[in-house]
Design an enzyme around this catalytic site. Structure first.
Site, mmCIF file in Angstrom:
data_model
loop_
_atom_site.group_PDB
_atom_site.id
_atom_site.type_symbol
_atom_site.label_atom_id
_atom_site.label_comp_id
_atom_site.label_asym_id
_atom_site.label_seq_id
_atom_site.Cartn_x
_atom_site.Cartn_y
_atom_site.Cartn_z
ATOM 1 N N VAL B 143 33.830 37.716 48.187
ATOM 2 C CA VAL B 143 33.611 37.040 46.905
ATOM 3 C C VAL B 143 32.807 35.765 47.136
ATOM 4 O O VAL B 143 33.207 34.901 47.914
ATOM 5 C CB VAL B 143 34.951 36.675 46.248
ATOM 6 C CG1 VAL B 143 34.712 35.956 44.931
ATOM 7 C CG2 VAL B 143 35.794 37.917 46.047
ATOM 8 N N CYS B 144 31.672 35.679 46.457
ATOM 9 C CA CYS B 144 30.817 34.498 46.501
ATOM 10 C C CYS B 144 30.451 34.187 47.954
ATOM 11 O O CYS B 144 29.934 35.063 48.656
ATOM 12 C CB CYS B 144 31.501 33.336 45.790
ATOM 13 S SG CYS B 144 30.429 31.921 45.497
ATOM 14 N N GLN B 145 30.772 32.998 48.466
ATOM 15 C CA GLN B 145 30.464 32.658 49.867
ATOM 16 C C GLN B 145 31.198 33.610 50.815
ATOM 17 O O GLN B 145 30.696 33.912 51.914
ATOM 18 C CB GLN B 145 30.910 31.222 50.120
ATOM 19 C CG GLN B 145 30.608 30.693 51.502
ATOM 20 C CD GLN B 145 31.318 29.372 51.778
ATOM 21 O OE1 GLN B 145 32.389 29.110 51.251
ATOM 22 N NE2 GLN B 145 30.723 28.546 52.602
ATOM 23 N N GLY B 147 31.502 36.676 50.272
ATOM 24 C CA GLY B 147 30.638 37.840 50.317
ATOM 25 C C GLY B 147 29.518 37.658 51.330
ATOM 26 O O GLY B 147 29.143 38.603 52.027
#
Lengths: 476, 351
Positions: B143-145, B147
């Protein structure tokens, strides 16, 4: 010590000069932004309005506030405050509504029937301001009382949320004040952008933006300088005190020593040892503090702080200026839109609709502005200078605290780095051990399999006189 | 031109009444609960923990899934409340869900690097799951960073990753579509890290709040209309609690992430090095589901979408979600649409 005192005094004087110079500069920048004379005129008018019209709810607000402060527990406070304010507010709302109705009727009647009378009743707008300002004062008193009561909230998060609600309400109220200027013009039928601009109060609008973006540079910087000055002065005073304690102790020990002569040499030696240890442990901080060369280092760091602060204040003012201009642009756009709606004969029944429009227009314009190279670079510069100032202060504190039994941050950094390296090494070794264990387990399993195969071969070989052949180990 | 002054007076004074109501409501609240889905601590290394969610439902997707959240803010947002929980949804759809908890970094963690997080903690967690489950590989959901880190991990250890799901993940940092991407390019990252050591969460939050400058003031006025509705109020309070819960960032990891990725875009250029090895996105060969949010102001679509053209995967899908960065997890559409889509995608690739 004498030398240090002179240096600190000079440093403090320089700090005060810098602050005063900045305050003058800030006023000049504000003057240039707003247009000198308009700024002053607007301020005088605004102040006169407030002074002349703060009478309607003043005593009632004071009584309500005292009532809240007298409450004992949070439950009682809540009930007392809310019941009181609810009752009071209902009364005021009825009065305000009644007043509003009366004034509207009076205005309509007199304006249409008697132009001369209308001129007399030009004070209708003053009375509207009276209500506005009185309500504002009531609101301020109420919010100030509630701020104190939030100390009883059980969660810090709910306390923060309520304080943010109060701040949001503050902004909401201030935008409402600006909107009423426009509505006054609309009611009298002479609303136009030109008239709006002439009536625009730049100082008032600036306070909205200050609240939104947390600007109050002059107050914060002055407070910071005052706090720093106090810190230095306290430090000096403490040094004097410690020095005095030592002097008293020295005097006492000296008297004791002279009274013991001539005595048993052994006892004398023991006593001298004790006296010397006490002397050393009491006085050693002063020896370290007065190390030659440290004052020069302190002075250099102080000059760095002064230089960086001046730069920070100038760039900070530049940033504020850019934000104020963006805010003005947004307000102009909203008012243009309002003017177009006025021309189309729209009916305004809700301030909330205007507030929503104002919020979304500001959001768009500020997002565009934040996306510029100018803003991005300036923001980065401000962060960097701010960090340099903090670094300098940290360095000063380290120099001054170095004689004391306090672990300094750069000493802890060495510990953290060693700790990190060790943890990394341990993790790597754990992995290696795991891999080796897996290999050993594999080999042990394979060896067991080999032994089983060899036994069978040996059995056969011994039966027919041949040596057993090596067989491939069974693989997992 | 008509102005109804009665309405205006009432409207304005009602605001004061609502404030008083707000005080009453907030003063009664003693607890704000978030992330209540039951989970078990299965592995720990210092401040870093690995949790496995308890699943009362039948596990229909055998390959365990490891959620790797960003270091910024907490993973609690994925389970913000029972009726808006992306994680509960995944559990109900038969997934065996693990999640990394990065803990709260302190000054003692200032030297922790991006390599430590990716080749250290994530690798250890993946190995633990592989050893304790019946699965040789693990599916990663970043998720986000998180990811970005999951993608880097998948490029360095493709043999351990079954499927890769990335949500609102920044990959191509050359874009200036988002304010964060714009501002990061001018930041003196070394000055920030050298001063702070561990970069404070408040510093990052002050930047995030500037992305929507009017929101902070406006939302508190909007919530005044919801004070009578306890559920709405609690929903608001949970989000506020999550927003405020911003851990500090390990300095060296922050330094490399900002300089190598945000400023020099090394991942896309194939120049990023971790643990002495170059990160080549072509080594990402496992199935990829790359989800982006159309109205994401934190990680713009132009930063997320390019991943599909950079990986070596043959089985890859780009999924557009209509919403914002947070809406991907907490929005009602997310519960009905996204979680089922992800679960279905994983189920098909579970063999």
């Amino acid at each position: 010590m004498e030398k240090s005192k002179t240096f600190f005094d000079t440093w403090i004087e320089n700090q005060n000069k810098v602050v005063n110079n900045w305050v003058e500069m800030n006023e000049k920048i504000q003057g240039q932004m707003a247009g000198g004379e308009t700024l002053q005129k607007g301020t005088e008018l605004y102040n006169d309005w407030l002074k002349n019209q703060m009478n309607m709810f003043n005593s009632i607000a004071k009584n309500a506030k005292n009532g809240v402060n007298a409450a004992e527990s949070i439950t009682e406070n809540t009930k007392a405050a809310t019941d009181m304010y609810n009752n009071w507010l209902n009364t005021q709302m009825e009065a305000a509504n009644k007043w509003s109705e009366t004034m509207k009727n009076l205005f309509t009647d007199f304006y249409t029937q008697n132009q001369q009378a209308y001129k007399t009743f030009g004070t209708v707008t003053n009375m509207q301001d009276a209500w506005m300002n009185a309500y504002k004062m009531m609101n301020e008193n109420m919010t100030n009382s509630f701020k104190g009561l939030t100390n009883n909230f059980s969660l810090d998060s709910t306390k923060d949320i309520f304080n943010n609600m109060l701040k949001g309400n503050d902004v909401y109220q201030k935008v409402y004040e600006f909107w009423t200027n426009a509505t006054k013009s609309m009611q009298s039928g002479n609303f136009s952008m030109e008239n709006f601009k002439n009536a625009f109060d730049p100082i008032g609008y600036k306070t909205i933006l200050d609240k939104l973006f947390g600007f109050d540079a002059s107050g914060q910087v002055k407070e910071f300088f005052n706090n720093t000055t106090r810190t230095i002065q306290d430090f000096q005073a403490n040094m004097h005190k410690m020095s005095k304690n030592f002097q008293d102790m020295y005097q006492g020990e000296g008297n004791l020593l002279s009274g013991m002569l001539p005595v048993d040499m052994q006892a004398m030696t023991e006593m001298y040892k004790t006296y010397f240890n006490n002397l050393r442990s009491s006085f050693s901080p002063f020896f370290k503090l007065a190390t030659p060369g440290k004052e020069t280092e302190l002075a250099e760091v102080a000059m760095d702080i002064v230089d960086n602060y001046a730069l920070f204040m100038m760039k900070g003012a530049q940033m504020q200026h850019m934000i104020y201009n963006a805010g003005n642009k947004a307000m102009e756009e909203v008012m243009n839109d309002l003017q177009n709606k006025v021309k189309d004969g729209a009916e305004f029944t809700s301030f909330q609709a205007f507030y929503t429009e104002w919020t979304s227009t500001n959001e768009r314009i500020y997002t565009e502005f934040f996306n510029t190279d100018e803003f991005s670079q300036l923001q980065a510069d401000l962060i960097k200078i701010d960090l340099e100032i903090k670094n300098s202060y940290q360095k000063q504190m380290e120099i001054m605290l170095q004689p004391f039994p306090i672990v300094l941050s750069k000493q802890m950094d060495e510990v953290y780095e060693t700790n990190y390296e060790l943890r990394k090494r341990v993790r790597s070794l754990e992995k290696t051990v795991k891999e080796l264990q897996a290999m050993i387990t594999d080999q042990a399993y394979n060896k067991t399999s080999d032994v089983a195969v060899h036994s069978e071969e040996e059995h056969k070989a011994s039966s027919n006189g041949k040596a057993p052949k090596a067989t491939a180990s069974a693989k997992k | 031109m008509k102005i109804n002054t009665d309405n205006l007076v009432q409207e304005f004074t009602q605001t004061a009444q609502r404030l008083m109501k707000g005080y009453e409501t907030l003063s009664k609240i003693n607890e704000i609960d978030v992330a209540t889905a039951e989970k078990e601590l299965v592995w720990k290394d210092g401040k870093i923990s690995l949790f496995r969610y308890k699943n009362e439902n039948k596990i229909t997707v055998q390959t365990p899934i490891l959620i790797v959240y960003a270091l910024v803010n907490r993973q609690d947002m994925m389970d913000i409340q029972p009726d808006r929980s992306y994680i509960r949804n995944l559990l109900s759809l038969g997934l065996d869900v693990y999640i990394m908890d990065w803990g709260y970094a302190t000054q003692a963690d200032k030297f922790t690097t991006l390599d430590d997080y990716v080749n250290g903690y994530i690798d250890d967690a993946v190995d633990f799951i592989r050893e304790t489950s019946a699965s040789e590989k693990v599916s990663l959901m970043g998720v986000c960073q998180g990811g970005t880190m999951s993608t880097i991990y998948s490029a360095l250890h493709p043999e351990k990753v079954k499927n890769l799901v990335t949500l609102v993940t920044p990959i191509d940092f050359s874009t200036n579509d988002g304010l964060l991407f714009r501002w990061a390019k001018d930041m003196d990252v070394d000055a920030i890290v050298d001063h702070y050591g561990t970069v404070p969460g408040e510093f990052l939050n002050s930047g995030f709040s500037m992305l929507k400058p009017m929101m902070k003031s406006a939302k508190y006025m909007t919530v005044l209309n919801s004070l009578d509705d306890e559920n709405k109020m609690m929903n608001f309070l949970r989000m506020e609690k999550w927003i405020a819960d911003s851990p500090d960032q390990a300095g060296e990891c922050f330094r490399q992430f900002m300089k190598d990725l945000y400023q020099e875009n090394k991942l896309v250029k194939g120049e990023l090095e971790l643990g002495g090895k170059k990160v080549d996105l072509k080594n990402v060969t496992m199935p990829l589901l790359n989800i982006y949010a159309e109205e994401d102001h934190l990680v713009p679509p132009s930063a997320t979408k390019p991943l599909n053209n950079l990986v070596g995967s043959k089985d890859k899908e780009l999924y557009k979600f209509k919403g914002g960065h947070i809406g991907v997890f907490v929005g009602s559409r997310s519960q009905k649409e996204l979680a089922p889509a992800v679960a279905e995608w994983l189920k098909k690739r579970d063999k």
